[in-house]
Design an enzyme around this catalytic site. Structure first.
Site, PDB file in Angstrom:
ATOM      1  CG  MET A  79      -0.499   3.801   4.061  1.00 20.46           C
ATOM      2  SD  MET A  79      -0.079   2.084   3.618  1.00 20.46           S
ATOM      3  CE  MET A  79      -1.658   1.516   2.984  1.00 20.46           C
ATOM      4  CG  PHE A  93       1.528   3.209  -6.776  1.00 23.20           C
ATOM      5  CD1 PHE A  93       2.814   3.696  -6.663  1.00 23.20           C
ATOM      6  CD2 PHE A  93       1.295   2.178  -7.669  1.00 23.20           C
ATOM      7  CE1 PHE A  93       3.854   3.188  -7.435  1.00 23.20           C
ATOM      8  CE2 PHE A  93       2.329   1.666  -8.454  1.00 23.20           C
ATOM      9  CZ  PHE A  93       3.597   2.180  -8.332  1.00 23.20           C
ATOM     10  N   GLY A  94      -0.885   5.028  -3.477  1.00 19.56           N
ATOM     11  CA  GLY A  94      -1.728   5.580  -2.411  1.00 19.56           C
ATOM     12  C   GLY A  94      -2.905   4.703  -2.019  1.00 19.56           C
ATOM     13  CB  SER A  95      -3.647   2.156  -0.588  1.00 18.86           C
ATOM     14  OG  SER A  95      -2.295   2.014  -0.186  1.00 18.86           O
ATOM     15  NE  ARG A  96      -9.952   4.142   4.977  1.00 21.33           N
ATOM     16  CZ  ARG A  96     -11.168   4.644   4.789  1.00 21.33           C
ATOM     17  NH1 ARG A  96     -11.365   5.611   3.909  1.00 21.33           N
ATOM     18  NH2 ARG A  96     -12.194   4.188   5.464  1.00 21.33           N
TER      19      ARG A  96
END
Length: 230
Positions: free
Chosen positions: A99, A186-189
């Protein structure tokens, strides 16, 4: 669906205080210099957009596994589930959905089942698109026991700018497919470890919609799919 609902989505309660903080900063910037204030307004709108929580239409046929996150399939490979879930040392097919900061970050349950284990582990903050992020980064892992007794692991992984994993569920909770279970700021997976013998029905690079895109089918004997960019 009207034009307003197309562009304006509900916001998850987790985001309210962040939007309030961004809005307060924008007000201060306006007092300092108007052009800076408008930049603050843009950042506030982005923050609202980040925490959006749109309604999703989840397929309900038994056996379907849906994507737990919006984003792009970044990795499909064999890997051993996190040790804290006690799922053994057998490598399972791991599907990773990355993401970025523009994706919706509300995570949804990939398949109906009982939460057997929830395990948080602190760690580092490497770029979540990297393979080593699964091993080294901060993570929150769930083991879901499905109706036929098989187990599926779902792992929220913090990324380069993510500093907070939020989980809304606990052990022994019974979740429906597509139900909201967490959020990563925030940005991650998010990684999904499929049961042994189950092939993914998605390919690396494919765009995913949380709660809607079918990731795998427990009842199918279809071989792993291949794909190409077009």
């Amino acid at each position: 669906m009207n034009m307003m609902s197309t562009f304006v989505k509900p916001m998850h309660p987790e985001g309210r205080r962040f939007v309030a903080i961004f809005a307060a900063i924008a007000l201060v910037l306006f007092l300092l210099w108007e052009p800076l204030g408008w930049l603050g307004v843009g950042a506030t709108v982005w923050c609202y957009y980040f925490f959006r929580d749109p309604v999703r239409v989840t397929p309900t046929r038994p056996g379907l596994i849906v994507s737990p996150a919006d984003g792009v399939v970044s990795l499909i490979e064999p890997a051993v589930p996190p040790a804290e879930l006690n799922m053994g040392e057998t490598a399972l097919t791991r599907v990773s959905v990355f993401m970025n900061v523009f994706n919706c970050h509300v995570n949804r349950t990939p398949v109906a089942g009982r939460v057997e284990t929830v395990a948080y582990r602190p760690g580092k903050f490497f770029n979540a698109s990297l393979d080593k992020a699964s091993k080294d980064n901060e993570r929150n892992s769930l083991c879901l026991e499905i109706a036929d007794g098989r187990r599926i692991a779902v792992v929220q992984i913090a990324g380069l700018v993510a500093r907070r994993i939020v989980c809304f569920t606990a052990a022994d909770a019974v979740l429906a497919t597509g139900e909201r279970f967490g959020l990563i700021r925030f940005g991650s997976r998010v990684d999904v470890y499929l049961p042994e013998g189950v092939a993914p029905l998605v390919v690396v690079g494919q765009a995913m919609v949380a709660g809607e895109t079918v990731l795998a089918d427990l009842t199918s004997d279809e071989a792993r799919r291949e794909g190409r960019a077009a």
